[in-house]
Design an enzyme around this catalytic site. Structure first.
Site, PDB file in Angstrom:
ATOM      1  N   CYS A 213    -158.613 -18.616   8.375  1.00 18.24           N
ATOM      2  CA  CYS A 213    -158.750 -20.067   8.310  1.00 18.24           C
ATOM      3  C   CYS A 213    -157.460 -20.508   7.626  1.00 18.24           C
ATOM      4  O   CYS A 213    -157.023 -19.891   6.658  1.00 18.24           O
ATOM      5  CB  CYS A 213    -159.950 -20.426   7.449  1.00 18.24           C
ATOM      6  SG  CYS A 213    -160.241 -22.184   7.380  1.00 18.24           S
TER       7      CYS A 213
ATOM      8  N   HIS B 255    -163.229 -28.130   9.339  1.00 20.35           N
ATOM      9  CA  HIS B 255    -162.038 -28.069  10.194  1.00 20.35           C
ATOM     10  C   HIS B 255    -161.722 -29.447  10.765  1.00 20.35           C
ATOM     11  O   HIS B 255    -162.620 -30.216  11.082  1.00 20.35           O
ATOM     12  CB  HIS B 255    -162.255 -27.055  11.329  1.00 20.35           C
ATOM     13  CG  HIS B 255    -162.378 -25.658  10.828  1.00 20.35           C
ATOM     14  ND1 HIS B 255    -163.023 -24.658  11.509  1.00 20.35           N
ATOM     15  CD2 HIS B 255    -161.941 -25.095   9.675  1.00 20.35           C
ATOM     16  CE1 HIS B 255    -162.968 -23.544  10.803  1.00 20.35           C
ATOM     17  NE2 HIS B 255    -162.317 -23.789   9.684  1.00 20.35           N
ATOM     18  N   TYR B 256    -160.434 -29.727  10.906  1.00 20.87           N
ATOM     19  CA  TYR B 256    -160.043 -31.051  11.399  1.00 20.87           C
ATOM     20  C   TYR B 256    -158.621 -31.045  11.923  1.00 20.87           C
ATOM     21  O   TYR B 256    -157.832 -30.157  11.633  1.00 20.87           O
ATOM     22  CB  TYR B 256    -160.151 -32.100  10.278  1.00 20.87           C
ATOM     23  CG  TYR B 256    -159.353 -31.758   9.038  1.00 20.87           C
ATOM     24  CD1 TYR B 256    -157.967 -31.946   8.999  1.00 20.87           C
ATOM     25  CD2 TYR B 256    -159.962 -31.231   7.906  1.00 20.87           C
ATOM     26  CE1 TYR B 256    -157.227 -31.607   7.878  1.00 20.87           C
ATOM     27  CE2 TYR B 256    -159.233 -30.887   6.778  1.00 20.87           C
ATOM     28  CZ  TYR B 256    -157.865 -31.082   6.777  1.00 20.87           C
ATOM     29  OH  TYR B 256    -157.131 -30.743   5.669  1.00 20.87           O
ATOM     30  N   ALA B 257    -158.335 -32.062  12.699  1.00 22.05           N
ATOM     31  CA  ALA B 257    -156.942 -32.406  13.023  1.00 22.05           C
ATOM     32  C   ALA B 257    -156.778 -33.811  12.465  1.00 22.05           C
ATOM     33  O   ALA B 257    -157.628 -34.679  12.692  1.00 22.05           O
ATOM     34  CB  ALA B 257    -156.715 -32.388  14.520  1.00 22.05           C
TER      35      ALA B 257
ATOM     36  N   GLY C 209    -154.883 -28.935   2.339  1.00 17.92           N
ATOM     37  CA  GLY C 209    -155.677 -29.981   2.997  1.00 17.92           C
ATOM     38  C   GLY C 209    -156.639 -30.604   2.012  1.00 17.92           C
ATOM     39  O   GLY C 209    -157.319 -29.895   1.270  1.00 17.92           O
TER      40      GLY C 209
ATOM     41  N   THR D 292    -159.910 -33.474   1.504  1.00 19.05           N
ATOM     42  CA  THR D 292    -161.162 -33.610   2.236  1.00 19.05           C
ATOM     43  C   THR D 292    -161.032 -34.833   3.121  1.00 19.05           C
ATOM     44  O   THR D 292    -160.071 -35.590   3.006  1.00 19.05           O
ATOM     45  CB  THR D 292    -162.327 -33.808   1.262  1.00 19.05           C
ATOM     46  OG1 THR D 292    -162.073 -35.013   0.546  1.00 19.05           O
ATOM     47  CG2 THR D 292    -162.398 -32.696   0.278  1.00 19.05           C
TER      48      THR D 292
ATOM     49  N   HIS E 100    -156.009 -23.750  -2.232  1.00 17.12           N
ATOM     50  CA  HIS E 100    -156.015 -23.954  -0.774  1.00 17.12           C
ATOM     51  C   HIS E 100    -156.524 -25.324  -0.362  1.00 17.12           C
ATOM     52  O   HIS E 100    -156.374 -25.716   0.787  1.00 17.12           O
ATOM     53  CB  HIS E 100    -156.828 -22.861  -0.077  1.00 17.12           C
ATOM     54  CG  HIS E 100    -158.309 -23.115  -0.003  1.00 17.12           C
ATOM     55  ND1 HIS E 100    -159.102 -23.269  -1.114  1.00 17.12           N
ATOM     56  CD2 HIS E 100    -159.139 -23.234   1.064  1.00 17.12           C
ATOM     57  CE1 HIS E 100    -160.357 -23.463  -0.729  1.00 17.12           C
ATOM     58  NE2 HIS E 100    -160.407 -23.450   0.582  1.00 17.12           N
TER      59      HIS E 100
END
Length: 507
Positions: A124, A229-231, A404, A406, A430
């Site tokens: 991941c 998970h995202y874009a 990243g 949220t 992370h």
């Protein structure tokens, strides 16, 4: 059986060594071979200690052990060196806590590898792609752009890929990683340069991946998945280190970037599940004992240990192919929307990092250079300037680290430091790290309200599974800025760029 300790008695084993760091002294749990340490500031430490207090009050019953206990149990594993380390985004997980870094001496025949130290979503990770667009260029088409990404990238729990491949193609992808993406035309040659391990673990052997794992992986190649998970389309909100930002191609506040956060989907999960079953048998055979049965492990040099590392490498390669495929789809969506080409839009990969992986690396331990198997679970590699394993462009800045946030909160790009190399095996945080469980989030939060909050912040959102939104709401997580600042203040990584989301696509 020893009497249960009170909360005060437990706390007597923990000592603060600086404003941002605590030590877990030997004796906190039985059989510790090395101390533990965790990096938290005043605010974040309360979450750690509340979890411990609840564990003591409940008589040790409930779900996972508190993170600080898990951290200490890892310090008991054979072959561990230095310390069992936890990052500020730490929270309890399966066996190892999320945010744990643990290194094992490859020259010690007793040293182990543990799938719980990598996690179920192998590799991941996060990739950031820059553009030469500014926020003003996308303001009027933000909704359309979010929809275009949602249409291009397959998202959601059971989502299936649109990158055409066969069973033979999957075998090649598992072995070759981004070299497969390059060969098939889904990646640019320079993308590899800006990827950890150059997007390919050479220890991969597809023969060590079960048929069931491959069956799960084949339809999901090039998909985003669900959960956290995202874009995300983001804009540069603040630049802390102009020199590092310039090297990354980040020129100005307001510049548009794309962040992709995904992993190895069902394939990685199956690889971990298969290995845990094998390793329980190996532990019985080799007489390996652990404080927690979730810490299933095998000697690194055993058949089971080597099989897992080969299969894990395949899952890591699969995740890099996934992020490469989604980069390709993002580039297509942007090119179509702005009637241009990805090249003309300067859509280069800034960097791609993994935060669930075990890797063979060289580190100084007690003044000696040692070859170690470094487990990072919910922790990111953050190598310092001049390290031979980072690209030429970043030799003077240190390795970029993508953090990243949220959904709806800011994200960061950090750089690695020498202090991190010395203290944390070249590792940092992370992300934000959960503050409440998924179950708790579902019960306490209302998804319509969560979506409305994002809209009021001017963030366009497309979600495949609205009911999962509560699990990923900002309220479910720690404050990513607190996490990043703790690492920065502790000197284990350095802030370079802050990014703010303007559109989110989630599974």
């Amino acid at each position: 059986m020893a009497p249960r300790r009170t909360y005060q008695q437990e706390m007597a084993f923990l000592s603060r060594v600086s404003a941002n760091q605590w030590i877990v002294n030997e004796g906190f749990v039985p059989n510790m071979r090395v101390p533990g340490t965790f990096y938290v500031n005043k605010h974040l430490e309360t979450l750690m200690f509340e979890e411990l207090q609840q564990h003591v009050d409940s008589g040790g019953h409930g779900g996972f052990l508190p993170a600080v206990k898990q951290l200490a149990n890892v310090a008991c594993l054979p072959g561990i060196v230095g310390k069992s380390i936890a990052m500020p985004d730490v929270h309890s997980g399966y066996g190892f806590c999320i945010g744990n870094v643990a290194a094992f001496d490859m020259s010690d025949p007793a040293a182990v590898v543990s799938p719980g130290g990598v996690g179920f979503d192998i590799n991941c990770g996060v990739r950031v792609v820059r553009t030469n667009l500014m926020e003003s260029d996308v303001a009027d088409v933000k909704e359309k752009l979010a929809q275009a990404l949602f249409d291009h990238i397959p998202v959601g729990v059971g989502s299936q890929g649109i990158i055409p491949t066969s069973a033979a193609g999957l075998e090649s992808a598992l072995e070759m990683g981004m070299d497969w993406s390059l060969r098939e035309g889904y990646a640019w040659a320079e993308d590899k340069e800006h990827c950890e391990e150059y997007g390919r673990m050479l220890t991969a052997d597809p023969n060590k991946v079960s048929a069931r794992a491959k069956k799960r992986g084949l339809p999901q190649m090039g998909t985003l998945g669900a959960g956290n998970h995202y874009a995300e389309i983001q804009v540069v909100d603040e630049i802390f280190d102009a020199h590092a930002a310039e090297k990354m191609g980040v020129d100005a506040v307001g510049q548009v970037m794309v962040m992709i956060h995904s992993g190895s989907r069902g394939l990685g999960h199956q690889v971990a599940t298969d290995a845990l079953t094998e390793m329980e048998r190996a532990m019985a055979r080799d007489g390996i004992e652990t404080n927690d049965r979730q810490l299933a492990c095998a000697r690194i040099n055993s058949t089971e240990g080597q099989n897992y590392l080969s299969a894990m490498s395949c899952a890591a390669n699969y995740a890099w192919v996934n992020r490469s495929s989604m980069t390709f789809l993002c580039r297509q969506a942007f090119a179509k929307m702005f009637d241009s080409t990805p090249d003309d839009l300067d859509m280069h990969v800034v960097y791609d990092v993994s935060h669930n992986i075990a890797k063979i690396e060289e580190h100084m331990v007690d003044g000696k250079l040692k070859t170690l198997l470094v487990h990072r679970k919910g922790s990111t590699r953050a190598f310092p300037p001049h390290h031979p394993l980072i690209p030429v462009d970043y030799q003077y800045t240190g390795q970029p680290v993508m953090i990243g946030g949220t959904m709806g909160t800011c994200s960061y790009i950090l750089t690695g430091t020498q202090k991190g190399m010395d203290e944390t095996f070249g590792s940092t945080c992370h992300g934000a790290g959960r503050a409440r469980s998924r179950n708790n989030s579902r019960n306490k939060l209302d998804y319509a309200e969560v979506l409305e909050n994002l809209k009021t912040k001017g963030i366009s959102i497309r979600v495949a599974s609205p009911k999962l939104v509560m699990e990923e709401a900002p309220e479910s997580y720690k404050d990513v800025t607190e996490v990043v600042n703790t690492c920065h203040d502790a000197g284990i990584s350095k802030k370079a760029v802050k990014l703010r989301p303007i559109a989110v696509v989630k599974g």
